[in-house]
Design an enzyme around this catalytic site. Structure first.
Site, PDB file in Angstrom:
ATOM      1  N   HIS A 163      -2.090  62.001  25.017  1.00  0.00           N
ATOM      2  CA  HIS A 163      -2.458  60.758  24.319  1.00  0.00           C
ATOM      3  C   HIS A 163      -2.485  59.585  25.304  1.00  0.00           C
ATOM      4  O   HIS A 163      -3.353  58.717  25.230  1.00  0.00           O
ATOM      5  CB  HIS A 163      -1.449  60.443  23.212  1.00  0.00           C
ATOM      6  CG  HIS A 163      -1.409  61.467  22.123  1.00  0.00           C
ATOM      7  ND1 HIS A 163      -0.416  62.413  22.041  1.00  0.00           N
ATOM      8  CD2 HIS A 163      -2.246  61.700  21.081  1.00  0.00           C
ATOM      9  CE1 HIS A 163      -0.637  63.181  20.973  1.00  0.00           C
ATOM     10  NE2 HIS A 163      -1.737  62.770  20.384  1.00  0.00           N
TER      11      HIS A 163
ATOM     12  N   GLY B 160      -9.545  64.162  22.723  1.00  0.00           N
ATOM     13  CA  GLY B 160      -9.141  65.123  23.759  1.00  0.00           C
ATOM     14  C   GLY B 160     -10.013  66.377  23.703  1.00  0.00           C
ATOM     15  O   GLY B 160     -10.280  66.910  22.628  1.00  0.00           O
TER      16      GLY B 160
ATOM     17  N   LYS C  31      -9.156  69.216  24.467  1.00  0.00           N
ATOM     18  CA  LYS C  31      -8.402  70.395  24.015  1.00  0.00           C
ATOM     19  C   LYS C  31      -8.855  70.799  22.613  1.00  0.00           C
ATOM     20  O   LYS C  31      -8.969  71.979  22.305  1.00  0.00           O
ATOM     21  CB  LYS C  31      -6.898  70.132  24.020  1.00  0.00           C
ATOM     22  CG  LYS C  31      -6.118  71.389  23.640  1.00  0.00           C
ATOM     23  CD  LYS C  31      -4.674  71.274  23.959  1.00  0.00           C
ATOM     24  CE  LYS C  31      -3.902  70.598  22.878  1.00  0.00           C
ATOM     25  NZ  LYS C  31      -3.680  71.456  21.686  1.00  0.00           N
ATOM     26  N   ASP C  32      -9.122  69.801  21.756  1.00  0.00           N
ATOM     27  CA  ASP C  32      -9.649  70.089  20.413  1.00  0.00           C
ATOM     28  C   ASP C  32     -11.172  70.072  20.485  1.00  0.00           C
ATOM     29  O   ASP C  32     -11.835  69.205  19.902  1.00  0.00           O
ATOM     30  CB  ASP C  32      -9.123  69.055  19.413  1.00  0.00           C
ATOM     31  CG  ASP C  32      -7.628  69.189  19.216  1.00  0.00           C
ATOM     32  OD1 ASP C  32      -7.181  70.279  18.857  1.00  0.00           O
ATOM     33  OD2 ASP C  32      -6.898  68.204  19.461  1.00  0.00           O
TER      34      ASP C  32
ATOM     35  N   GLN D  50     -13.255  70.010  17.311  1.00  0.00           N
ATOM     36  CA  GLN D  50     -13.168  68.696  16.652  1.00  0.00           C
ATOM     37  C   GLN D  50     -14.142  67.713  17.302  1.00  0.00           C
ATOM     38  O   GLN D  50     -14.825  66.950  16.618  1.00  0.00           O
ATOM     39  CB  GLN D  50     -11.729  68.174  16.746  1.00  0.00           C
ATOM     40  CG  GLN D  50     -11.552  66.740  16.309  1.00  0.00           C
ATOM     41  CD  GLN D  50     -10.097  66.364  16.169  1.00  0.00           C
ATOM     42  OE1 GLN D  50      -9.493  66.617  15.142  1.00  0.00           O
ATOM     43  NE2 GLN D  50      -9.517  65.750  17.192  1.00  0.00           N
TER      44      GLN D  50
ATOM     45  N   SER E 177       1.943  68.564  21.105  1.00  0.00           N
ATOM     46  CA  SER E 177       3.247  68.196  20.527  1.00  0.00           C
ATOM     47  C   SER E 177       3.987  69.447  20.057  1.00  0.00           C
ATOM     48  O   SER E 177       5.196  69.421  19.858  1.00  0.00           O
ATOM     49  CB  SER E 177       3.074  67.195  19.391  1.00  0.00           C
ATOM     50  OG  SER E 177       1.882  67.421  18.710  1.00  0.00           O
TER      51      SER E 177
END
Ligand code: PAF
Length: 280
Positions: free
Chosen positions: A37, A148, A150-151, A154, A187
């Site tokens: 983040h 991000g 990573k997603d 999305q 997380s």
């Protein structure tokens, strides 16, 4: 930094910067901030005159009430991190503020949202993401929004909806931030015990094996994915999926003839982890 809890406060805080034509960057988040983040906030700070971070654990993207309840929430801690990253506005609304009584609209993206995470997490997941992201883009109206990589699915869903709805925002995907040993930051990593933490590294090693196979000339998706699957197998990990897709459409590719995205998702101990790697 100012923390705002209502849409009225947000609109009023944005009025003057808008009149001045300042470049606004949005970082949409659900909190539980880590270095991933921070990297989005830094990029926004570097490129924009006003940085808005939204912190909202969006109930509509959770299919399981237990997952929503278990999602880590620590607004004071997140606010301290956002302030350290020189964020201007932290927008942290309640669920009732975002979904008031009588709320009846859903943004549904088909195609790119239907497979992989869409299939595994249930149809409501990307509907929830698309609806909240559309609301945030419409409320804040930034020039740029940062997500991000990573997603990855999305990001593809958000790009599809901004194209289809003619939203003017630029969508920037920022590189995945990794722990020193290569594990993609999440997380959820803090929930891994030492043994699962070691096994989790197999996700990135599997993607590296796919990359290596493609780099050494293998074009067949089945062979590239078999190289990755062997690495997961050695770590006794059963993937939820291991896939090779066309990055903008998320359609499976049978042979690599241009950029292709390798993706993996697997349950490791108590958590489900995802990662991806662009194969050149
Ligand atoms: O990636 C996330 O944290 C969420 O899915 C997002 C984009 C903030 C929407 O709730």
């Amino acid at each position: 930094m100012r923390t705002l809890h209502t849409i009225a406060e947000l609109r009023s805080a944005l009025a003057q910067p808008r009149r001045e034509g300042r470049r606004v960057g949005l970082v949409p988040t659900m909190g539980a901030f880590h270095d991933g983040h921070r990297s989005l906030m830094r990029r926004a700070r570097h490129e924009c005159e006003l940085v808005v971070v939204s912190l909202f654990v969006n109930p509509s993207q959770f299919n399981e009430p237990a997952d929503l309840d278990a999602y880590p929430r620590d607004e004071p801690h997140d606010a301290a991190i956002a302030a350290e990253e020189s964020v201007d506005l932290l927008f942290a609304p309640t669920a009732a503020e975002m979904y008031p009584h009588g709320f009846a609209t859903t943004v549904h993206v088909s195609g790119v949202a239907s497979g992989l995470e869409g299939a595994l997490r249930g149809p409501g997941h990307f509907d929830g993401v698309a609806t909240i992201v559309t609301k945030l883009l419409s409320l804040i109206n930034p020039q740029v929004a940062y997500f991000g990589q990573k997603d990855a699915q999305q990001v593809a869903v958000v790009r599809q909806l901004t194209r289809d709805l003619n939203l003017p925002q630029e969508i920037v995907a920022c590189p995945t931030v990794r722990e020193a040993d290569g594990l993609a930051m999440s997380s959820r990593n803090r929930l891994l015990d030492a043994s699962d933490r070691r096994r989790a590294l197999a996700l990135q090693r599997a993607l590296a094996a796919a990359q290596q196979a493609a780099a050494s000339g293998e074009r067949r998706a089945a062979e590239i994915l078999a190289a990755a699957a062997a690495v997961l197998d050695q770590a006794s990990l059963e993937p939820d999926y291991l896939a090779l897709v066309d990055p903008p459409t998320f359609e499976a590719v049978s042979a690599v003839s241009g950029p292709a995205l390798a993706l993996v998702a697997a349950r490791v101990g108590p958590v489900r982890l995802i990662d991806n790697q662009l194969l050149a």
